[in-house]
Design a protein around this motif. Structure first.
Motif, PDB file in Angstrom:
ATOM      1  N   SER A 244       0.831  -1.202   0.000  1.00  0.00           N
ATOM      2  CA  SER A 244       0.000   0.000   0.000  1.00  0.00           C
ATOM      3  C   SER A 244       0.868   1.256   0.000  1.00  0.00           C
ATOM      4  CB  SER A 244      -0.880   0.058   1.250  1.00  0.00           C
ATOM      5  OG  SER A 244      -1.665  -1.080   1.313  1.00  0.00           O
ATOM      6  N   LEU A 245       1.899   1.214   0.823  1.00  0.00           N
ATOM      7  CA  LEU A 245       2.766   2.384   0.942  1.00  0.00           C
ATOM      8  C   LEU A 245       3.415   2.709  -0.400  1.00  0.00           C
ATOM      9  CD1 LEU A 245       3.310   3.952   3.567  1.00  0.00           C
ATOM     10  CD2 LEU A 245       5.628   2.992   3.493  1.00  0.00           C
ATOM     11  N   LEU A 246       3.916   1.663  -1.071  1.00  0.00           N
ATOM     12  CA  LEU A 246       4.516   1.860  -2.394  1.00  0.00           C
ATOM     13  C   LEU A 246       3.475   2.457  -3.346  1.00  0.00           C
ATOM     14  CD1 LEU A 246       6.622  -1.392  -2.916  1.00  0.00           C
ATOM     15  CD2 LEU A 246       7.455   0.957  -2.730  1.00  0.00           C
ATOM     16  N   GLY A 247       2.245   1.927  -3.276  1.00  0.00           N
ATOM     17  CA  GLY A 247       1.175   2.418  -4.141  1.00  0.00           C
ATOM     18  C   GLY A 247       0.857   3.879  -3.856  1.00  0.00           C
ATOM     19  N   ILE A 248       0.801   4.226  -2.587  1.00  0.00           N
ATOM     20  CA  ILE A 248       0.458   5.599  -2.222  1.00  0.00           C
ATOM     21  C   ILE A 248       1.544   6.567  -2.674  1.00  0.00           C
ATOM     22  CG2 ILE A 248       0.132   7.141  -0.241  1.00  0.00           C
ATOM     23  CD1 ILE A 248      -1.289   4.730   1.136  1.00  0.00           C
ATOM     24  N   VAL A 249       2.800   6.178  -2.443  1.00  0.00           N
ATOM     25  CA  VAL A 249       3.907   7.050  -2.865  1.00  0.00           C
ATOM     26  C   VAL A 249       3.854   7.260  -4.380  1.00  0.00           C
ATOM     27  CG1 VAL A 249       6.418   7.184  -3.098  1.00  0.00           C
ATOM     28  CG2 VAL A 249       5.395   6.460  -0.934  1.00  0.00           C
ATOM     29  N   THR A 250       3.635   6.158  -5.113  1.00  0.00           N
ATOM     30  CA  THR A 250       3.546   6.265  -6.572  1.00  0.00           C
ATOM     31  C   THR A 250       2.383   7.186  -6.971  1.00  0.00           C
ATOM     32  OG1 THR A 250       4.245   3.964  -6.603  1.00  0.00           O
ATOM     33  CG2 THR A 250       3.533   4.890  -8.688  1.00  0.00           C
ATOM     34  N   GLY A 251       1.264   7.017  -6.288  1.00  0.00           N
ATOM     35  CA  GLY A 251       0.085   7.843  -6.568  1.00  0.00           C
ATOM     36  C   GLY A 251       0.358   9.323  -6.309  1.00  0.00           C
ATOM     37  N   LEU A 252       1.044   9.580  -5.193  1.00  0.00           N
ATOM     38  CA  LEU A 252       1.350  10.979  -4.865  1.00  0.00           C
ATOM     39  C   LEU A 252       2.260  11.604  -5.916  1.00  0.00           C
ATOM     40  CD1 LEU A 252       1.847  10.838  -0.976  1.00  0.00           C
ATOM     41  CD2 LEU A 252      -0.005  11.930  -2.270  1.00  0.00           C
ATOM     42  N   TYR A 253       3.231  10.806  -6.341  1.00  0.00           N
ATOM     43  CA  TYR A 253       4.150  11.278  -7.388  1.00  0.00           C
ATOM     44  C   TYR A 253       3.376  11.653  -8.655  1.00  0.00           C
ATOM     45  CZ  TYR A 253       7.470  10.729 -11.261  1.00  0.00           C
ATOM     46  OH  TYR A 253       8.187  10.903 -12.416  1.00  0.00           O
ATOM     47  N   LEU A 254       2.429  10.776  -9.047  1.00  0.00           N
ATOM     48  CA  LEU A 254       1.634  11.042 -10.248  1.00  0.00           C
ATOM     49  C   LEU A 254       0.739  12.268 -10.046  1.00  0.00           C
ATOM     50  CD1 LEU A 254       0.668   7.405 -11.316  1.00  0.00           C
ATOM     51  CD2 LEU A 254       2.175   8.995 -12.530  1.00  0.00           C
ATOM     52  N   SER A 255       0.187  12.396  -8.840  1.00  0.00           N
ATOM     53  CA  SER A 255      -0.661  13.560  -8.558  1.00  0.00           C
ATOM     54  C   SER A 255       0.137  14.845  -8.705  1.00  0.00           C
ATOM     55  CB  SER A 255      -1.206  13.490  -7.126  1.00  0.00           C
ATOM     56  OG  SER A 255      -1.858  12.278  -6.943  1.00  0.00           O
ATOM     57  N   PHE A 256       1.366  14.785  -8.196  1.00  0.00           N
ATOM     58  CA  PHE A 256       2.230  15.963  -8.290  1.00  0.00           C
ATOM     59  C   PHE A 256       2.454  16.349  -9.756  1.00  0.00           C
ATOM     60  CE2 PHE A 256       6.614  17.444  -8.961  1.00  0.00           C
ATOM     61  CZ  PHE A 256       6.578  18.647  -8.269  1.00  0.00           C
ATOM     62  N   ILE A 257       2.722  15.331 -10.579  1.00  0.00           N
ATOM     63  CA  ILE A 257       2.950  15.573 -12.005  1.00  0.00           C
ATOM     64  C   ILE A 257       1.713  16.197 -12.657  1.00  0.00           C
ATOM     65  CG2 ILE A 257       3.230  14.393 -14.223  1.00  0.00           C
ATOM     66  CD1 ILE A 257       5.212  12.596 -12.968  1.00  0.00           C
TER      67      ILE A 257
END
Ligand code: UDP
Ligand code: MG
Length: 315
Positions: A244-257
């Motif tokens: 989940s943590l990996l998924g959330i970090v990836t999601g946040l990165y994409l949101s930032f983009i």
């Protein structure tokens, strides 16, 4: 009759082996000179094994026979024998004479040193290398490494146990070869002695190469039971949190983009990965919680304690 030793032997279609087994085992046990019983579990034989066993029992009532209605497998055979055993020491063996009854005194001598389990180790195995000995070598390494109980020969049936050890392990599927590992849960001392291995003279082996795969899967079960049976959420939940943590970090990165840089993310594979990781993570945690509930039911239904006492001083 008070038996000190119970010899437990599952037997399936071994008619020609029965008389030689009777002769060899009786001779070896006479030498030992302790009261004994032999419990043969006829695992639904289709040849005339049962008739021959009946003849043996009528001749020598120390030989008891339990006959299954159908073939339930070697593990069920051991299990039935353990339930019926009345001796303080239980010795298991195959019925096909590949194990040598003359090794029994050596097993007992080792038991007398205070061990709870003494395992036979076939140092001169007679079976083919590629189909039998190599898979078995690999399995022994894997099982030893994964369970922390190091044995050279898990597959050898000739083993001796203190009775309370076998009475307290519940066996399922084909787990009989893992008894020393499963019993390690309760804290047992284990020793090995070299034993003789002989080629089969009568009848055929009941197993083929596909046993190897089953052993590997069973190892996963045993490893899980030993390590996490009383705390399944620690493994599933741990894995779930990481995913989940990996998924959330990836999601946040994409949101930032998307939000800060204004780029399109709809077509990026990374988005799929982020979603997958979060979903998997949540599922893992849920499985862990379910396993926690199953585990509690398991222990409470069976009245199975989560500890084993060796001695008590005072009330
Ligand atoms: N056996 C049994 N039920 C089964 C298969 C085997 O009771 O479904 C018994 C068999 O009669 C023998 C022992 O288990 O006494 C070991 O079987 P086998 O010799 O075929 O195995 P291998 O020595 O080839 O590994
Ligand atoms: Mg055999």
């Amino acid at each position: 009759m008070n038996s000190e030793l119970s010899i437990v032997i599952p037997l399936y279609n071994e008619a020609e082996n029965i008389e030689p087994l009777y002769a060899e085992l009786s001779a070896a046990l006479a030498e030992v000179g302790r009261a004994y019983e032999v419990i043969i579990v006829d695992d639904g034989s289709r040849d005339d094994s049962f008739a021959r066993l009946k003849a043996v029992h009528e001749r020598d009532p120390r030989w008891r026979v339990i006959r299954f209605r159908r073939n339930f497998g070697q593990t069920a055979g051991f299990s039935a024998g353990f339930d019926a055993a009345r001796g303080q020491i239980v010795i298991t063996s195959d019925a096909d004479l590949q194990n040598d009854p003359r090794d029994i005194p050596r097993l007992l001598a080792k038991m007398a040193e205070g061990y709870d389990i003494v395992s036979g180790w076939r140092v001169n195995r007679k079976e083919p290398f590629l189909s039998r000995r190599l898979p078995s070598m690999i399995a022994n390494r894997l099982i030893s490494g994964a369970t922390g109980v190091t044995l050279h020969d898990y597959g050898c049936s000739l083993k001796a146990y203190r009775s309370e050890v076998v009475k307290s392990v519940r066996l399922y599927g084909e787990l009989h070869r893992f008894i020393p590992a499963i019993a390690s849960w309760m804290g047992v001392s284990v020793a090995e002695v070299p034993v003789n291995d002989r080629a089969r003279r009568f009848g055929r082996s009941k197993y083929g190469i596909n046993r190897t795969f089953k052993v590997f899967l069973d190892l996963i079960t045993v490893r899980f039971i030993l390590g996490y049976a009383t705390r399944p959420l620690h493994i599933f939940g741990g894995l779930g949190l990481i995913l989940s943590l990996l998924g959330i970090v990836t999601g946040l990165y994409l949101s930032f983009i998307k939000l800060a840089l204004g780029q399109q993310i709809g077509s990026r594979p990374l988005l799929l990965l982020a979603i997958l990781l979060v979903v998997l993570g949540v599922q893992m945690i849920s499985i862990g919680l379910l396993a926690e509930m199953v585990m509690r039911t398991y222990h409470e239904v069976q009245d199975k304690p989560i500890y084993v006492v060796r001695d008590r001083l005072g009330e």
